[in-house]
Design a protein around this motif. Structure first.
Motif, short mmCIF file in Angstrom:
data_model
loop_
_atom_site.label_atom_id
_atom_site.label_comp_id
_atom_site.label_asym_id
_atom_site.label_seq_id
_atom_site.Cartn_x
_atom_site.Cartn_y
_atom_site.Cartn_z
N SER A 9 -6.51 9.35 -7.01
CA SER A 9 -6.45 8.47 -5.84
C SER A 9 -7.66 8.70 -4.92
O SER A 9 -8.12 9.83 -4.76
N LEU A 34 0.84 -1.20 0.00
CA LEU A 34 0.00 0.00 0.00
C LEU A 34 0.87 1.25 0.00
O LEU A 34 1.71 1.43 0.88
N ARG A 35 0.64 2.14 -0.97
CA ARG A 35 1.39 3.39 -1.08
C ARG A 35 0.49 4.54 -0.66
O ARG A 35 -0.56 4.77 -1.27
N VAL A 36 0.89 5.28 0.39
CA VAL A 36 0.03 6.28 1.00
C VAL A 36 0.70 7.66 0.99
O VAL A 36 1.88 7.78 1.32
N ALA A 71 2.91 -0.97 4.61
CA ALA A 71 2.61 0.22 3.80
C ALA A 71 3.84 1.10 3.65
O ALA A 71 4.73 1.12 4.50
N GLU A 80 -10.26 -0.71 1.87
CA GLU A 80 -9.86 -2.04 1.39
C GLU A 80 -11.02 -2.74 0.69
O GLU A 80 -10.83 -3.38 -0.35
N PRO A 92 -0.57 7.81 -5.67
CA PRO A 92 -0.56 6.86 -4.55
C PRO A 92 -1.84 6.02 -4.56
O PRO A 92 -2.83 6.37 -5.21
N ASP A 93 -1.81 4.92 -3.82
CA ASP A 93 -3.00 4.08 -3.71
C ASP A 93 -4.07 4.77 -2.87
O ASP A 93 -5.27 4.55 -3.07
N LEU A 94 -3.63 5.60 -1.92
CA LEU A 94 -4.55 6.25 -1.00
C LEU A 94 -3.95 7.56 -0.51
O LEU A 94 -2.73 7.66 -0.32
N ARG A 106 -11.50 -1.11 -2.64
CA ARG A 106 -10.38 -1.44 -3.52
C ARG A 106 -10.53 -2.84 -4.10
O ARG A 106 -10.35 -3.05 -5.30
N GLN A 107 -10.87 -3.79 -3.24
CA GLN A 107 -11.05 -5.17 -3.71
C GLN A 107 -12.22 -5.27 -4.67
O GLN A 107 -12.14 -5.96 -5.70
N GLN A 112 -11.15 -3.67 -8.03
CA GLN A 112 -10.21 -4.50 -8.77
C GLN A 112 -10.92 -5.67 -9.42
O GLN A 112 -10.66 -6.02 -10.57
#
Length: 254
Positions: free
Chosen positions: A75, A2-4, A28, A116, A50-52, A119-120, A123
């Motif tokens: 994001s 995870l990139r924050v 993360a 999460e 970023p992811d978030l 996100r799931q 995806q």
């Protein structure tokens, strides 16, 4: 992994966000920490999304919503703030969570769990869509409703019922077929990107009109066109000189 990205101008709050993030997701990576809107805009221009994003709202150089006028933000964002007045605006701008300060870890974890799940779900949907379309370009998505915030409460406006948008004393108004005007937070330039261009046209610097609202057109001074709109009271809007050729093409006129 995870990139924050963290956006917070108070060091104690920034430290807490850092600790809570790594407590929730030990693997993360904090890809950046910004204290100002300008810093966040610069980061997003020059780095992968970023992811978030975890973001405060009131920063050193202004309101974080100014970020969306400076750079495209793709994001999802969890807003973490001491103010409850920005809920609607937050969820109009990539917001998936809204946590009020002082932040408790349980609140933070609940917002992260929501991220999460989304996100799931996204995806999985993306993979199914990719398999179904085999590379077909996705259809553009335009706003179907807008929100007007007033002292009396929030008005949910169906875009199809709005005849035109007009800048009045620096403030954007949406006007329906009965002449009722509603204040919007969006600028006309923002609305241009959010509304279906097959249905809405920028007549001039101060007005956007809906095609279905036009009853008739007539020539006006200097080869411009005046659009007379349906509804009560009667309304006439005039195209600017440099927008008139495009208006003619938009309407299929020579």
């Amino acid at each position: 992994m995870l990139r924050v990205l963290l956006i917070e101008d108070e060091e104690p709050a920034l430290d807490q966000l850092r600790r809570f993030t790594l407590q929730y997701a030990p693997d993360a990576t904090i890809v950046g920490e910004c204290q100002q809107v300008s810093e966040a805009a610069d980061f997003l221009r020059h780095n992968p999304a970023p992811d978030l994003i975890l973001s405060d709202i009131e920063l050193l150089d202004g309101n974080v919503f100014g970020l969306f006028d400076q750079v495209a933000v793709s994001s999802p964002i969890i807003f973490i703030t001491a103010y409850d007045a920005f809920v609607v605006q937050a969820f109009e701008q990539n917001g998936i969570g809204y946590v009020l300060k002082p932040v408790q870890y349980a609140q933070f974890a609940a917002a992260m769990q929501k991220f999460e799940r989304l996100r799931q779900s996204f995806q999985g949907a993306a993979l199914r869509q990719l398999a179904a379309t085999m590379g077909a370009a996705p259809a553009a998505s335009y706003k179907q409703r807008l929100v007007s915030k007033t002292r009396q409460g929030l008005y949910l406006l169906e875009v199809a019922t709005l005849h035109y948008f007009q800048l009045r004393h620096g403030v954007t108004h949406a006007v329906d077929g009965q002449g009722r005007a509603y204040v919007l937070n969006e600028t006309l330039s923002q609305l241009e990107t959010q509304l279906d261009p097959a249905q809405f046209f920028r007549l001039n610097r101060a007005e956007i009109v809906q095609l279905a609202a036009i009853e008739r057109l007539e020539p006006y001074f200097n080869d411009t066109l005046t659009a007379h709109l349906r509804g009560t009271p009667p309304t006439a809007l005039t195209s600017s000189t440099h927008r008139t050729p495009e208006l003619r093409r938009w309407l299929g006129l020579k």
